[in-house]
Scaffold this motif. Structure first.
Motif, PDB file in Angstrom:
ATOM      1  N   ARG A 155       0.884  -1.120   0.082  1.00  0.00           N
ATOM      2  CA  ARG A 155       0.041  -0.077  -0.025  1.00  0.00           C
ATOM      3  C   ARG A 155       0.801   1.162  -0.025  1.00  0.00           C
ATOM      4  NH1 ARG A 155      -4.399  -1.930   4.571  1.00  0.00           N
ATOM      5  NH2 ARG A 155      -5.205  -3.726   3.628  1.00  0.00           N
ATOM      6  N   VAL A 156       0.173   2.423  -0.289  1.00  0.00           N
ATOM      7  CA  VAL A 156       0.855   3.601  -0.205  1.00  0.00           C
ATOM      8  C   VAL A 156       0.368   4.614   0.891  1.00  0.00           C
ATOM      9  CG1 VAL A 156       1.801   5.790  -1.576  1.00  0.00           C
ATOM     10  CG2 VAL A 156       1.704   3.474  -2.403  1.00  0.00           C
ATOM     11  N   ALA A 157       1.089   5.212   1.500  1.00  0.00           N
ATOM     12  CA  ALA A 157       0.730   5.935   2.726  1.00  0.00           C
ATOM     13  C   ALA A 157       1.114   7.595   2.692  1.00  0.00           C
ATOM     14  CB  ALA A 157       1.006   5.500   4.205  1.00  0.00           C
ATOM     15  N   ASP A 158       0.333   8.377   2.922  1.00  0.00           N
ATOM     16  CA  ASP A 158       0.728   9.728   2.768  1.00  0.00           C
ATOM     17  C   ASP A 158       1.469  10.171   4.158  1.00  0.00           C
ATOM     18  OD1 ASP A 158       1.181  12.799   2.670  1.00  0.00           O
ATOM     19  OD2 ASP A 158      -1.060  13.054   2.409  1.00  0.00           O
ATOM     20  N   ALA A 159       2.787  10.418   4.045  1.00  0.00           N
ATOM     21  CA  ALA A 159       3.727  10.620   5.227  1.00  0.00           C
ATOM     22  C   ALA A 159       3.706  12.236   5.294  1.00  0.00           C
ATOM     23  CB  ALA A 159       4.946  10.131   5.153  1.00  0.00           C
ATOM     24  N   GLY A 160       3.019  12.909   4.516  1.00  0.00           N
ATOM     25  CA  GLY A 160       3.064  14.526   4.855  1.00  0.00           C
ATOM     26  C   GLY A 160       4.352  15.345   4.082  1.00  0.00           C
ATOM     27  N   ARG A 161       4.172  16.494   4.001  1.00  0.00           N
ATOM     28  CA  ARG A 161       5.126  17.339   3.219  1.00  0.00           C
ATOM     29  C   ARG A 161       5.304  16.812   1.737  1.00  0.00           C
ATOM     30  NH1 ARG A 161       9.887  15.812   5.588  1.00  0.00           N
ATOM     31  NH2 ARG A 161       8.681  13.826   6.324  1.00  0.00           N
ATOM     32  N   VAL A 216       8.268   9.078  10.661  1.00  0.00           N
ATOM     33  CA  VAL A 216       6.972   9.381  11.658  1.00  0.00           C
ATOM     34  C   VAL A 216       5.842   9.431  11.097  1.00  0.00           C
ATOM     35  CG1 VAL A 216       6.522  11.141  13.461  1.00  0.00           C
ATOM     36  CG2 VAL A 216       8.912  10.201  13.197  1.00  0.00           C
ATOM     37  N   GLY A 217       5.941  10.227   9.820  1.00  0.00           N
ATOM     38  CA  GLY A 217       4.853  10.524   9.069  1.00  0.00           C
ATOM     39  C   GLY A 217       3.968   9.227   8.783  1.00  0.00           C
ATOM     40  N   LEU A 218       4.770   8.442   8.368  1.00  0.00           N
ATOM     41  CA  LEU A 218       4.256   6.811   8.181  1.00  0.00           C
ATOM     42  C   LEU A 218       3.467   6.398   9.268  1.00  0.00           C
ATOM     43  CD1 LEU A 218       3.905   4.361   6.266  1.00  0.00           C
ATOM     44  CD2 LEU A 218       5.999   3.730   7.014  1.00  0.00           C
ATOM     45  N   LEU A 219       4.110   6.190  10.684  1.00  0.00           N
ATOM     46  CA  LEU A 219       3.408   5.955  11.648  1.00  0.00           C
ATOM     47  C   LEU A 219       2.144   6.757  12.167  1.00  0.00           C
ATOM     48  CD1 LEU A 219       6.396   5.481  14.102  1.00  0.00           C
ATOM     49  CD2 LEU A 219       5.256   3.722  13.073  1.00  0.00           C
ATOM     50  N   ASP A 220       2.056   7.845  11.803  1.00  0.00           N
ATOM     51  CA  ASP A 220       1.011   8.975  12.033  1.00  0.00           C
ATOM     52  C   ASP A 220      -0.146   8.353  10.959  1.00  0.00           C
ATOM     53  OD1 ASP A 220       2.040  10.433  13.901  1.00  0.00           O
ATOM     54  OD2 ASP A 220       2.664  11.908  12.363  1.00  0.00           O
ATOM     55  N   ALA A 221       0.303   8.136   9.636  1.00  0.00           N
ATOM     56  CA  ALA A 221      -0.745   7.397   8.730  1.00  0.00           C
ATOM     57  C   ALA A 221      -1.350   6.360   8.989  1.00  0.00           C
ATOM     58  CB  ALA A 221      -0.020   7.352   7.442  1.00  0.00           C
ATOM     59  N   LEU A 222      -0.421   5.444   9.529  1.00  0.00           N
ATOM     60  CA  LEU A 222      -0.996   4.090  10.043  1.00  0.00           C
ATOM     61  C   LEU A 222      -1.626   4.237  11.636  1.00  0.00           C
ATOM     62  CD1 LEU A 222       1.630   2.155   8.600  1.00  0.00           C
ATOM     63  CD2 LEU A 222      -0.333   2.653   7.489  1.00  0.00           C
ATOM     64  N   GLY A 223      -1.605   5.310  12.184  1.00  0.00           N
ATOM     65  CA  GLY A 223      -2.322   5.623  13.543  1.00  0.00           C
ATOM     66  C   GLY A 223      -1.529   4.844  14.730  1.00  0.00           C
ATOM     67  N   HIS A 224      -0.082   4.601  14.623  1.00  0.00           N
ATOM     68  CA  HIS A 224       0.602   4.190  15.696  1.00  0.00           C
ATOM     69  C   HIS A 224       1.161   5.495  16.386  1.00  0.00           C
ATOM     70  CE1 HIS A 224      -0.245   0.326  13.963  1.00  0.00           C
ATOM     71  NE2 HIS A 224       0.609   0.432  12.998  1.00  0.00           N
ATOM     72  N   GLU A 225       1.061   5.372  17.698  1.00  0.00           N
ATOM     73  CA  GLU A 225       1.814   6.264  18.557  1.00  0.00           C
ATOM     74  C   GLU A 225       3.203   6.231  18.742  1.00  0.00           C
ATOM     75  OE1 GLU A 225      -0.099   6.957  22.263  1.00  0.00           O
ATOM     76  OE2 GLU A 225      -2.014   7.622  21.437  1.00  0.00           O
ATOM     77  N   ARG A 226       3.366   4.898  18.919  1.00  0.00           N
ATOM     78  CA  ARG A 226       4.805   4.344  19.008  1.00  0.00           C
ATOM     79  C   ARG A 226       5.260   3.220  18.299  1.00  0.00           C
ATOM     80  NH1 ARG A 226       7.361   4.134  24.729  1.00  0.00           N
ATOM     81  NH2 ARG A 226       6.136   2.155  24.853  1.00  0.00           N
ATOM     82  N   ALA A 227       6.561   2.875  17.873  1.00  0.00           N
ATOM     83  CA  ALA A 227       7.052   1.727  17.391  1.00  0.00           C
ATOM     84  C   ALA A 227       8.398   1.291  17.935  1.00  0.00           C
ATOM     85  CB  ALA A 227       7.050   2.009  15.772  1.00  0.00           C
ATOM     86  N   HIS A 228       8.603  -0.109  17.880  1.00  0.00           N
ATOM     87  CA  HIS A 228       9.775  -0.475  18.035  1.00  0.00           C
ATOM     88  C   HIS A 228      10.675  -0.298  16.566  1.00  0.00           C
ATOM     89  CE1 HIS A 228       8.599  -2.563  21.665  1.00  0.00           C
ATOM     90  NE2 HIS A 228       7.778  -2.916  21.050  1.00  0.00           N
ATOM     91  N   LEU A 229      11.816   0.578  16.769  1.00  0.00           N
ATOM     92  CA  LEU A 229      12.382   1.069  15.505  1.00  0.00           C
ATOM     93  C   LEU A 229      13.886   0.094  15.261  1.00  0.00           C
ATOM     94  CD1 LEU A 229      12.448   4.593  16.492  1.00  0.00           C
ATOM     95  CD2 LEU A 229      10.953   3.694  14.960  1.00  0.00           C
ATOM     96  N   VAL A 230      13.686  -0.492  14.127  1.00  0.00           N
ATOM     97  CA  VAL A 230      14.880  -1.361  13.779  1.00  0.00           C
ATOM     98  C   VAL A 230      15.290  -0.900  12.440  1.00  0.00           C
ATOM     99  CG1 VAL A 230      15.594  -3.753  13.425  1.00  0.00           C
ATOM    100  CG2 VAL A 230      13.705  -3.437  15.039  1.00  0.00           C
TER     101      VAL A 230
END
Length: 314
Positions: free
Chosen positions: A8-14, A108-122
């Motif tokens: 899929r494609v998400a709008d990450a802003g900017r 971070v914009g991708l997390l916002d688009a998917l509705g996630h406040e936090r993530a484990h970053l790898v």
């Protein structure tokens, strides 16, 4: 069993759109409450995190997200010419040239688009730099940080071997066949000499990359983003997320000094050295890497004393 969402494609802003895929443990509610965001390296696409690797991580009870950074794969590509070596050395940047902070804002914009406040970053390689930047600038978004075969940008630390620079300076591929041959040459050089070389797998991944995105300028703009960001040692010292640093002892792309510097710079970070690991994710190393990542994610609490553990065996 795991489920895989279609690309899929998400709008990450900017003005940036990011292509992504999700994997999660089968069954309602099986995935953990906080996703695992896998960040790809320089010039790499989302499938540089192998599908089977993602499925195995998801099977441990996590929602796993992999994506194309900007200027790679099916995400937004910028249209200005990438800087050449002279421009990078003199720091004459195009007005639209971005840096690692912009790539981190995309994540971070991708997390916002998917509705996630936090993530484990790898993050791996440049992806580790992006993940570090997210954890430093948006600490509330980082549940944990795992920086794999990456560095801090400090001078004379974590630099590619001269032989690697020569391969990187080769003429970009003009067709699919050249792309496959170039990938084999590169990964024979920077890959994990302590594990079997999967030439067929390298060719398959390179072919998929060409089919998804045959352009070459994006890698140059991403490389410029790394150079433009400079030494981030002071920035990584502000990271508060529980941090694991993984590096191989055979890395010709990011010298192991980069991993050591990252672990020294981040308060409480743990360093795990994987013998035989180079600058790739060979299947033979997956059991070790999956255990390290899953155990770190599962720990979920800061360790305020810095430590360097004994090397981890594959």
């Amino acid at each position: 069993m795991t489920g895989t969402a279609a690309e899929r494609v998400a709008d990450a802003g900017r003005g940036i759109s990011l292509a992504y895929e999700e994997f999660e443990a089968a069954g309602p509610g099986a995935a953990g409450p906080e996703p695992v965001l896998l960040v790809a390296g320089l010039g790499q696409q989302l499938h540089s995190w192998p599908t089977a690797f993602c499925e195995r991580l998801a099977a441990r009870g996590h929602r796993v997200i992999r994506f194309d950074n900007r200027d790679a794969g099916r995400s937004t590509h910028l249209d200005f010419r990438p800087p050449g070596p002279a421009a990078i050395l003199t720091r004459r940047w195009h007005p639209r040239q971005y840096d690692l902070g912009d790539l981190a804002a995309d994540a971070v914009g991708l997390l916002d688009a998917l509705g996630h406040e936090r993530a484990h970053l790898v993050g791996v390689s440049m992806g580790g730099m992006i993940a570090q930047t997210v954890a430093a600038r948006w600490p509330e978004r980082a549940a944990t940080l795992t920086s794999v075969m990456s560095t801090t940008g400090a001078r004379r630390i974590g630099r590619p071997a001269p032989s690697t620079w020569r391969l990187m300076a080769a003429r970009p591929p003009r067709n699919r066949a050249e792309a496959l041959e170039g990938a084999v040459r590169m990964f024979r050089h920077i890959g994990s000499h302590g594990f079997p070389f999967d030439e067929a797998g390298v060719r398959e991944a390179a072919g998929l990359s060409w089919d998804r995105d045959p352009t070459t300028g994006g890698t140059g703009r991403q490389l410029a983003a790394i150079f433009r960001s400079g030494d981030r040692t002071a920035q990584v010292r502000t990271i508060t997320a529980p941090t694991l640093v993984i590096h191989g002892d055979r890395d010709r792309m990011v010298n192991p000094t980069g991993g050591a510097a990252t672990a020294r710079g981040i308060p409480g970070a743990r360093l795990k050295t994987v013998p035989g690991l180079g600058h790739d994710l060979p299947e033979g190393a997956w059991p070790t890497l999956l255990d390290l990542v899953a155990d770190h994610i599962g720990s979920g609490h800061p360790t305020r004393t810095r430590s360097t553990d004994a090397p981890t065996t594959p």
